[in-house]
Design a protein around this motif. Sequence first.
Motif, PDB file in Angstrom:
ATOM      1  N   ASN A  19       6.089 -10.534  12.143  1.00 33.08           N
ATOM      2  CA  ASN A  19       5.161 -11.543  11.645  1.00 33.08           C
ATOM      3  C   ASN A  19       4.034 -10.907  10.820  1.00 33.08           C
ATOM      4  N   PRO A  20       4.318 -10.589   9.541  1.00 28.95           N
ATOM      5  CA  PRO A  20       3.332  -9.887   8.704  1.00 28.95           C
ATOM      6  C   PRO A  20       2.000 -10.633   8.582  1.00 28.95           C
ATOM      7  N   LYS A  21       2.061 -11.955   8.766  1.00 33.61           N
ATOM      8  CA  LYS A  21       0.832 -12.762   8.603  1.00 33.61           C
ATOM      9  C   LYS A  21      -0.252 -12.367   9.599  1.00 33.61           C
ATOM     10  N   VAL A  22       0.130 -11.856  10.761  1.00 36.73           N
ATOM     11  CA  VAL A  22      -0.907 -11.536  11.763  1.00 36.73           C
ATOM     12  C   VAL A  22      -1.899 -10.501  11.227  1.00 36.73           C
ATOM     13  N   LEU A  23      -1.458  -9.679  10.278  1.00 31.37           N
ATOM     14  CA  LEU A  23      -2.397  -8.710   9.678  1.00 31.37           C
ATOM     15  C   LEU A  23      -2.599  -8.994   8.191  1.00 31.37           C
ATOM     16  N   ASP A  24      -2.153 -10.195   7.783  1.00 34.03           N
ATOM     17  CA  ASP A  24      -2.356 -10.586   6.401  1.00 34.03           C
ATOM     18  C   ASP A  24      -1.720  -9.585   5.427  1.00 34.03           C
ATOM     19  N   ILE A  25      -0.521  -9.123   5.778  1.00 40.28           N
ATOM     20  CA  ILE A  25       0.195  -8.205   4.888  1.00 40.28           C
ATOM     21  C   ILE A  25       1.485  -8.867   4.422  1.00 40.28           C
ATOM     22  N   GLU A  26       2.112  -8.243   3.420  1.00 44.09           N
ATOM     23  CA  GLU A  26       3.411  -8.740   2.972  1.00 44.09           C
ATOM     24  C   GLU A  26       4.418  -7.613   3.047  1.00 44.09           C
ATOM     25  N   LEU A  27       5.665  -7.949   3.395  1.00 47.44           N
ATOM     26  CA  LEU A  27       6.742  -6.953   3.406  1.00 47.44           C
ATOM     27  C   LEU A  27       7.612  -7.170   2.178  1.00 47.44           C
ATOM     28  N   ASP A  28       7.975  -6.072   1.486  1.00 46.18           N
ATOM     29  CA  ASP A  28       8.911  -6.255   0.370  1.00 46.18           C
ATOM     30  C   ASP A  28      10.328  -6.371   0.932  1.00 46.18           C
ATOM     31  N   GLU A  29      11.319  -6.471   0.038  1.00 48.90           N
ATOM     32  CA  GLU A  29      12.675  -6.772   0.529  1.00 48.90           C
ATOM     33  C   GLU A  29      13.253  -5.650   1.381  1.00 48.90           C
ATOM     34  N   ASN A  30      12.658  -4.452   1.306  1.00 48.27           N
ATOM     35  CA  ASN A  30      13.123  -3.342   2.147  1.00 48.27           C
ATOM     36  C   ASN A  30      12.206  -3.092   3.349  1.00 48.27           C
ATOM     37  N   GLY A  31      11.270  -3.987   3.563  1.00 50.07           N
ATOM     38  CA  GLY A  31      10.426  -3.894   4.757  1.00 50.07           C
ATOM     39  C   GLY A  31       9.156  -3.077   4.583  1.00 50.07           C
ATOM     40  N   TRP A  32       8.823  -2.687   3.340  1.00 51.94           N
ATOM     41  CA  TRP A  32       7.626  -1.871   3.117  1.00 51.94           C
ATOM     42  C   TRP A  32       6.382  -2.746   2.922  1.00 51.94           C
ATOM     43  N   ALA A  33       5.290  -2.306   3.535  1.00 51.09           N
ATOM     44  CA  ALA A  33       3.990  -2.974   3.344  1.00 51.09           C
ATOM     45  C   ALA A  33       3.037  -1.995   2.664  1.00 51.09           C
ATOM     46  N   SER A  34       2.042  -2.526   1.981  1.00 53.38           N
ATOM     47  CA  SER A  34       1.017  -1.680   1.378  1.00 53.38           C
ATOM     48  C   SER A  34       0.139  -1.068   2.476  1.00 53.38           C
ATOM     49  N   VAL A  35      -0.076   0.247   2.389  1.00 58.94           N
ATOM     50  CA  VAL A  35      -0.930   0.921   3.378  1.00 58.94           C
ATOM     51  C   VAL A  35      -2.352   0.372   3.307  1.00 58.94           C
ATOM     52  N   ASN A  36      -2.856   0.166   2.091  1.00 63.20           N
ATOM     53  CA  ASN A  36      -4.217  -0.368   1.960  1.00 63.20           C
ATOM     54  C   ASN A  36      -4.345  -1.738   2.603  1.00 63.20           C
ATOM     55  N   GLU A  37      -3.342  -2.579   2.371  1.00 65.79           N
ATOM     56  CA  GLU A  37      -3.403  -3.923   2.964  1.00 65.79           C
ATOM     57  C   GLU A  37      -3.345  -3.859   4.488  1.00 65.79           C
ATOM     58  N   LEU A  38      -2.516  -2.945   4.990  1.00 69.42           N
ATOM     59  CA  LEU A  38      -2.417  -2.804   6.453  1.00 69.42           C
ATOM     60  C   LEU A  38      -3.755  -2.337   7.031  1.00 69.42           C
ATOM     61  N   ILE A  39      -4.356  -1.345   6.385  1.00 64.86           N
ATOM     62  CA  ILE A  39      -5.655  -0.841   6.861  1.00 64.86           C
ATOM     63  C   ILE A  39      -6.698  -1.975   6.812  1.00 64.86           C
ATOM     64  N   ASN A  40      -6.708  -2.723   5.711  1.00 61.71           N
ATOM     65  CA  ASN A  40      -7.651  -3.851   5.611  1.00 61.71           C
ATOM     66  C   ASN A  40      -7.400  -4.885   6.695  1.00 61.71           C
ATOM     67  N   GLY A  41      -6.113  -5.163   6.932  1.00 61.51           N
ATOM     68  CA  GLY A  41      -5.747  -6.158   7.954  1.00 61.51           C
ATOM     69  C   GLY A  41      -6.254  -5.746   9.327  1.00 61.51           C
ATOM     70  N   LEU A  42      -6.133  -4.438   9.638  1.00 58.52           N
ATOM     71  CA  LEU A  42      -6.626  -3.949  10.933  1.00 58.52           C
ATOM     72  C   LEU A  42      -8.147  -3.981  10.961  1.00 58.52           C
ATOM     73  N   ASN A  43      -8.771  -3.533   9.881  1.00 58.26           N
ATOM     74  CA  ASN A  43     -10.240  -3.560   9.816  1.00 58.26           C
ATOM     75  C   ASN A  43     -10.770  -4.981   9.991  1.00 58.26           C
ATOM     76  N   ASN A  44     -10.062  -5.944   9.394  1.00 57.98           N
ATOM     77  CA  ASN A  44     -10.501  -7.342   9.519  1.00 57.98           C
ATOM     78  C   ASN A  44     -10.392  -7.864  10.944  1.00 57.98           C
ATOM     79  N   LYS A  45      -9.615  -7.153  11.765  1.00 58.26           N
ATOM     80  CA  LYS A  45      -9.551  -7.504  13.190  1.00 58.26           C
ATOM     81  C   LYS A  45     -10.493  -6.603  13.995  1.00 58.26           C
ATOM     82  N   ASP A  46     -11.446  -5.998  13.309  1.00 56.24           N
ATOM     83  CA  ASP A  46     -12.427  -5.110  13.951  1.00 56.24           C
ATOM     84  C   ASP A  46     -11.779  -3.883  14.583  1.00 56.24           C
ATOM     85  N   ILE A  47     -10.647  -3.471  14.028  1.00 52.60           N
ATOM     86  CA  ILE A  47     -10.010  -2.235  14.491  1.00 52.60           C
ATOM     87  C   ILE A  47     -10.313  -1.158  13.459  1.00 52.60           C
ATOM     88  N   PRO A  48     -11.071  -0.128  13.845  1.00 49.25           N
ATOM     89  CA  PRO A  48     -11.385   0.925  12.882  1.00 49.25           C
ATOM     90  C   PRO A  48     -10.104   1.655  12.476  1.00 49.25           C
TER      91      PRO A  48
END
Length: 178
Positions: A19-48
């Motif tokens: 469920n990529p939406k939980v961290l506001d990320i998107e997966l491409d057709e091979n399952g890759w997500a942007s590292v920056n988006e993942l880091i932002n998604g975690l930061n937005n959940k107050d996870i350093p």
Amino acid sequence: MTKNMKSIGKLMSLALRHNPKVLDIELDENGWASVNELINGLNNKDIPMDLERLTELVETNDKKRYRFNADKTKICANQGHSVEVNLDLKALEPPHTLYHGTVQKFMASIREKGLIKGSRHHVHLSETKETAIAVGSRRGKPIILKIEAKFMHAQGFEFYQSENGVWLIDHIPPKFIG
Ligand code: HQG
């Protein structure tokens, strides 16, 4: 791996496999997500989180669940997805025997239908009994099933292996389950 890292890992697995939406990320057709988006998604959940900490988490993960691309701009889960992604797995000849850890309450159905993949892409098999015991123990007292993998392969069944060493197959009919 600290307990905190473990719970962050669970959230990352949820996002990268199901469920990529939980961290506001998107997966491409091979399952890759942007590292920056993942880091932002975690930061937005107050996870350093930053690239250094994420690298540590990827490298120390007990089951090597994630990997980066070469320049560390993308990240993916190595296996276990329920969302539709193409992991580009190569068919391989399996070892003689593989193992599946499960629990008693599933056994009647397994004996009838074989091992089925449910919501994941594949049935997951382990190379060692110890790993299968750990997998089964997630649900209770483990029951270890022995799979005649090489014999199945010789009969035309395709086996795959994920980057982190988990053996994957579409279905195991009851007759191959020991
Ligand atoms: C069972 C974790 C009824 C099957 C682990 C299992 C693994 C049936 C459950 C990875 C059945 C599916 C995968 C049938 C199979 N009737 N039950 N016909 N066929 N089952 O979680 O193998 O930490 O999708 O025995 O360590 O338990 O997420 O599969 O109990 O590597 O990285 O249905 O997940 O890794 O459960 O675990 P799962 P699994 P991660």
